[in-house]
Design a protein around this motif. Sequence first.
Motif, PDB file in Angstrom:
ATOM      1  N   GLU A 225      95.657  15.206  96.189  1.00  0.00           N
ATOM      2  CA  GLU A 225      96.258  16.010  95.119  1.00  0.00           C
ATOM      3  C   GLU A 225      95.207  16.485  94.113  1.00  0.00           C
ATOM      4  OE1 GLU A 225      96.379  11.674  93.884  1.00  0.00           O
ATOM      5  OE2 GLU A 225      96.801  12.845  95.705  1.00  0.00           O
ATOM      6  N   ASN A 226      94.008  15.899  94.150  1.00  0.00           N
ATOM      7  CA  ASN A 226      92.932  16.290  93.238  1.00  0.00           C
ATOM      8  C   ASN A 226      91.931  17.241  93.875  1.00  0.00           C
ATOM      9  OD1 ASN A 226      93.951  14.555  91.203  1.00  0.00           O
ATOM     10  ND2 ASN A 226      92.838  12.818  92.059  1.00  0.00           N
ATOM     11  N   ARG A 227      92.288  17.817  95.009  1.00  0.00           N
ATOM     12  CA  ARG A 227      91.343  18.724  95.674  1.00  0.00           C
ATOM     13  C   ARG A 227      90.953  19.892  94.768  1.00  0.00           C
ATOM     14  NH1 ARG A 227      93.704  19.741 101.681  1.00  0.00           N
ATOM     15  NH2 ARG A 227      95.614  19.948 100.455  1.00  0.00           N
ATOM     16  N   PRO A 228      89.683  20.334  94.850  1.00  0.00           N
ATOM     17  CA  PRO A 228      89.222  21.441  93.996  1.00  0.00           C
ATOM     18  C   PRO A 228      90.064  22.691  94.173  1.00  0.00           C
ATOM     19  CG  PRO A 228      87.367  20.350  95.047  1.00  0.00           C
ATOM     20  CD  PRO A 228      88.599  19.777  95.675  1.00  0.00           C
ATOM     21  N   LYS A 229      90.285  23.366  93.070  1.00  0.00           N
ATOM     22  CA  LYS A 229      91.075  24.600  93.075  1.00  0.00           C
ATOM     23  C   LYS A 229      90.179  25.802  92.786  1.00  0.00           C
ATOM     24  CE  LYS A 229      95.334  22.292  91.601  1.00  0.00           C
ATOM     25  NZ  LYS A 229      94.786  20.946  91.803  1.00  0.00           N
ATOM     26  N   LYS A 230      90.702  26.983  93.066  1.00  0.00           N
ATOM     27  CA  LYS A 230      89.934  28.213  92.870  1.00  0.00           C
ATOM     28  C   LYS A 230      89.590  28.389  91.399  1.00  0.00           C
ATOM     29  CE  LYS A 230      91.829  30.649  96.875  1.00  0.00           C
ATOM     30  NZ  LYS A 230      92.549  31.845  97.366  1.00  0.00           N
ATOM     31  N   GLY A 231      88.408  28.944  91.177  1.00  0.00           N
ATOM     32  CA  GLY A 231      87.945  29.139  89.816  1.00  0.00           C
ATOM     33  C   GLY A 231      87.265  27.931  89.215  1.00  0.00           C
ATOM     34  N   GLY A 232      87.014  26.893  90.013  1.00  0.00           N
ATOM     35  CA  GLY A 232      86.353  25.694  89.521  1.00  0.00           C
ATOM     36  C   GLY A 232      85.068  25.419  90.275  1.00  0.00           C
ATOM     37  N   ILE A 233      84.422  24.297  89.926  1.00  0.00           N
ATOM     38  CA  ILE A 233      83.180  23.877  90.568  1.00  0.00           C
ATOM     39  C   ILE A 233      83.369  22.476  91.118  1.00  0.00           C
ATOM     40  CG2 ILE A 233      80.738  23.357  90.236  1.00  0.00           C
ATOM     41  CD1 ILE A 233      80.638  25.404  88.036  1.00  0.00           C
ATOM     42  N   CYS A 234      83.101  22.313  92.400  1.00  0.00           N
ATOM     43  CA  CYS A 234      83.171  21.009  93.049  1.00  0.00           C
ATOM     44  C   CYS A 234      81.762  20.413  93.079  1.00  0.00           C
ATOM     45  CB  CYS A 234      83.715  21.141  94.471  1.00  0.00           C
ATOM     46  SG  CYS A 234      83.658  19.612  95.439  1.00  0.00           S
ATOM     47  N   LEU A 290      69.839  34.138  85.137  1.00  0.00           N
ATOM     48  CA  LEU A 290      70.466  34.906  86.213  1.00  0.00           C
ATOM     49  C   LEU A 290      71.373  34.020  87.053  1.00  0.00           C
ATOM     50  CD1 LEU A 290      70.770  37.477  87.904  1.00  0.00           C
ATOM     51  CD2 LEU A 290      68.718  36.794  89.180  1.00  0.00           C
ATOM     52  N   VAL A 291      70.903  32.816  87.370  1.00  0.00           N
ATOM     53  CA  VAL A 291      71.721  31.889  88.157  1.00  0.00           C
ATOM     54  C   VAL A 291      72.998  31.533  87.402  1.00  0.00           C
ATOM     55  CG1 VAL A 291      71.806  29.565  89.147  1.00  0.00           C
ATOM     56  CG2 VAL A 291      69.729  30.945  89.389  1.00  0.00           C
ATOM     57  N   THR A 292      72.852  31.214  86.115  1.00  0.00           N
ATOM     58  CA  THR A 292      74.021  30.858  85.314  1.00  0.00           C
ATOM     59  C   THR A 292      75.008  32.009  85.228  1.00  0.00           C
ATOM     60  OG1 THR A 292      72.672  29.342  83.995  1.00  0.00           O
ATOM     61  CG2 THR A 292      74.768  30.040  83.052  1.00  0.00           C
ATOM     62  N   LYS A 293      74.502  33.235  85.069  1.00  0.00           N
ATOM     63  CA  LYS A 293      75.385  34.408  84.966  1.00  0.00           C
ATOM     64  C   LYS A 293      76.178  34.613  86.253  1.00  0.00           C
ATOM     65  CE  LYS A 293      75.443  39.341  83.859  1.00  0.00           C
ATOM     66  NZ  LYS A 293      76.370  39.644  84.975  1.00  0.00           N
ATOM     67  N   ARG A 294      75.530  34.495  87.390  1.00  0.00           N
ATOM     68  CA  ARG A 294      76.230  34.723  88.654  1.00  0.00           C
ATOM     69  C   ARG A 294      77.263  33.623  88.916  1.00  0.00           C
ATOM     70  NH1 ARG A 294      72.544  36.433  93.619  1.00  0.00           N
ATOM     71  NH2 ARG A 294      74.663  36.493  94.483  1.00  0.00           N
ATOM     72  N   LEU A 295      76.935  32.399  88.568  1.00  0.00           N
ATOM     73  CA  LEU A 295      77.904  31.323  88.725  1.00  0.00           C
ATOM     74  C   LEU A 295      79.083  31.509  87.770  1.00  0.00           C
ATOM     75  CD1 LEU A 295      75.589  28.170  89.091  1.00  0.00           C
ATOM     76  CD2 LEU A 295      76.722  29.477  90.890  1.00  0.00           C
ATOM     77  N   THR A 296      78.797  31.938  86.543  1.00  0.00           N
ATOM     78  CA  THR A 296      79.862  32.169  85.566  1.00  0.00           C
ATOM     79  C   THR A 296      80.788  33.282  86.023  1.00  0.00           C
ATOM     80  OG1 THR A 296      78.379  31.456  83.777  1.00  0.00           O
ATOM     81  CG2 THR A 296      80.348  32.698  83.154  1.00  0.00           C
ATOM     82  N   ASP A 297      80.222  34.377  86.529  1.00  0.00           N
ATOM     83  CA  ASP A 297      81.037  35.483  87.037  1.00  0.00           C
ATOM     84  C   ASP A 297      81.933  35.022  88.185  1.00  0.00           C
ATOM     85  OD1 ASP A 297      79.839  37.113  85.180  1.00  0.00           O
ATOM     86  OD2 ASP A 297      78.369  37.948  86.574  1.00  0.00           O
ATOM     87  N   HIS A 298      81.417  34.128  89.008  1.00  0.00           N
ATOM     88  CA  HIS A 298      82.195  33.651  90.151  1.00  0.00           C
ATOM     89  C   HIS A 298      83.385  32.803  89.695  1.00  0.00           C
ATOM     90  CE1 HIS A 298      82.538  32.406  94.474  1.00  0.00           C
ATOM     91  NE2 HIS A 298      83.199  31.394  93.896  1.00  0.00           N
ATOM     92  N   GLY A 332      80.836  25.745  81.525  1.00  0.00           N
ATOM     93  CA  GLY A 332      82.115  25.548  80.853  1.00  0.00           C
ATOM     94  C   GLY A 332      83.306  25.614  81.778  1.00  0.00           C
ATOM     95  N   ALA A 333      83.061  25.579  83.097  1.00  0.00           N
ATOM     96  CA  ALA A 333      84.153  25.645  84.068  1.00  0.00           C
ATOM     97  C   ALA A 333      84.737  24.260  84.308  1.00  0.00           C
ATOM     98  CB  ALA A 333      83.646  26.233  85.381  1.00  0.00           C
ATOM     99  N   MET A 381      87.693  17.265  85.579  1.00  0.00           N
ATOM    100  CA  MET A 381      87.063  16.856  84.319  1.00  0.00           C
ATOM    101  C   MET A 381      86.631  18.103  83.554  1.00  0.00           C
ATOM    102  SD  MET A 381      84.823  13.556  85.661  1.00  0.00           S
ATOM    103  CE  MET A 381      84.445  12.998  83.995  1.00  0.00           C
ATOM    104  N   HIS A 382      86.743  18.025  82.221  1.00  0.00           N
ATOM    105  CA  HIS A 382      86.384  19.144  81.351  1.00  0.00           C
ATOM    106  C   HIS A 382      85.393  18.664  80.303  1.00  0.00           C
ATOM    107  CE1 HIS A 382      89.795  21.545  82.952  1.00  0.00           C
ATOM    108  NE2 HIS A 382      90.405  20.374  82.998  1.00  0.00           N
ATOM    109  N   GLN A 383      84.590  19.591  79.848  1.00  0.00           N
ATOM    110  CA  GLN A 383      83.619  19.264  78.814  1.00  0.00           C
ATOM    111  C   GLN A 383      84.350  19.041  77.501  1.00  0.00           C
ATOM    112  OE1 GLN A 383      80.461  22.102  78.613  1.00  0.00           O
ATOM    113  NE2 GLN A 383      79.167  20.861  77.272  1.00  0.00           N
ATOM    114  N   GLN A 384      84.087  17.911  76.865  1.00  0.00           N
ATOM    115  CA  GLN A 384      84.765  17.571  75.630  1.00  0.00           C
ATOM    116  C   GLN A 384      84.136  18.289  74.440  1.00  0.00           C
ATOM    117  OE1 GLN A 384      84.507  13.296  75.463  1.00  0.00           O
ATOM    118  NE2 GLN A 384      85.976  12.990  77.128  1.00  0.00           N
TER     119      GLN A 384
END
Length: 446
Positions: A225-234, A290-298, A332-333, A381-384
């Motif tokens: 039930e905790n499987r990664p969902k779209k729009g997140g980072i595993c 550049l890496v951070t921007k592309r990951l954020t866009d994804h 921040g994902a 988990m989310h950044q506090q």
Amino acid sequence: MENFWVGVLWATEIWLYLIVCLIMIPAMFGFSLGISETYMNILVKTLEWATLNIQKANAEEESAKASASNGLIQREHGSMEKELEELRRSRPKPPVGGDFTLSDCFYFTRRGIESIVDDEVTQRFTSEELVSWNLLTRTHNDFQYISLKLTLVYGLGIFVRYCILAPLRITLACIGLTWLVIGTSAVGLLPNCRVKFWLSEWVHVMCYRICARGLSATIRYHNKENRPKKGGICVANHTSPIDIVILCNDGCYAMVGQVHGGLMGIVQRAMVRSCPHVWFERSEMKDRHLVTKRLTDHVNDKTKLPILIFPEGTCVNNTSVMMFKKGSFEIGATIYPVAIKYDPKFGDAFWNSSKYSMVSYLLRMMTSWALVCNVWYLPAMHQQEGEDAVHFANRVKSAIAHQGGLLDLQWDGGLKRAKVKDTFKEQQQKKYSSMVVGDDSNSNSD
């Protein structure tokens, strides 16, 4: 001679027919005919029998410890500050000069020798020690003749692994990779729509399942039930390139990595046609922004697959989790932690890249008994508020280590090939200096 080649062709056709009907079709649709379960039951009973015979032969020796230590020294668990404080408390305090006495040098000398003999870093990049021999010579350095029965079983195991399992697994791996290239290339020709995305996920998962059957993989997934969902980072601990195959058997992910050439490059170019994987050129990998921007866009596009990242940045021998790079935690994902723990009894899954090439490693895996592992999906988990990326990464790492029964280490896995930074040396020197001086500074100030 003609009859010989006819026989070879007939045997090949039967071989491929059995592979397709008994392995590939069940793998494509995610079910089993029970062949793998039967093989694993026989294997477990055989290894248990071998363990009992070894224990009888070595009854006079102490039972082996399931510790990652090499057994040369026995460390005391606890911080140096507490140990030194207890040591000083057990002796009279000097009348002049604070807490320091010359005998403190012996304590620091002992700890220094311990660190040289059995440090926490280099032993994470060697194969995990086994409690008992698993009938694979390469996982038992002190193998000696024990009994005729055990030797015969060992010889039979060599025949089974190299003459039956290895050809079968190599065939399945080749078929899986070929289907991955052809399938993703074909799906990539379709226009962007729901059907294309569904077919892309199905092709990826199907091919990874075929490759997993090629390793006799037995995978137990927990807390689905905790499987990664779209729009997140595993994020997961990293032991081997096969980690990708293990995780993608239960779902599809977008990969992040450097563009390669050769066969790997062909596979990468085919995969990106049907799925938005994030590949970087070698020069781009050094550009953090550049890496951070592309990951954020994804991750901002909630229709795209979750990104799969191994923040350790290198393979560790599955006894511990080393420092997580903070890059993927700065976005921040939503982070979906995953813990992977292999059972070394059936084969050594750790890839020592400084010792074995990729091909050599895969051949070792294909001639092992099996690949058995557990996968735990942890809650998202989310950044506090007020928490920086470093502390967030450490919190996620600790959760993964606790769930997988792994040691939680603060060391950087990059020390596998790089030297310790001078700034870190200075921090340790200041720390030791304050411990040696003790209350001297307070005494002087008074």
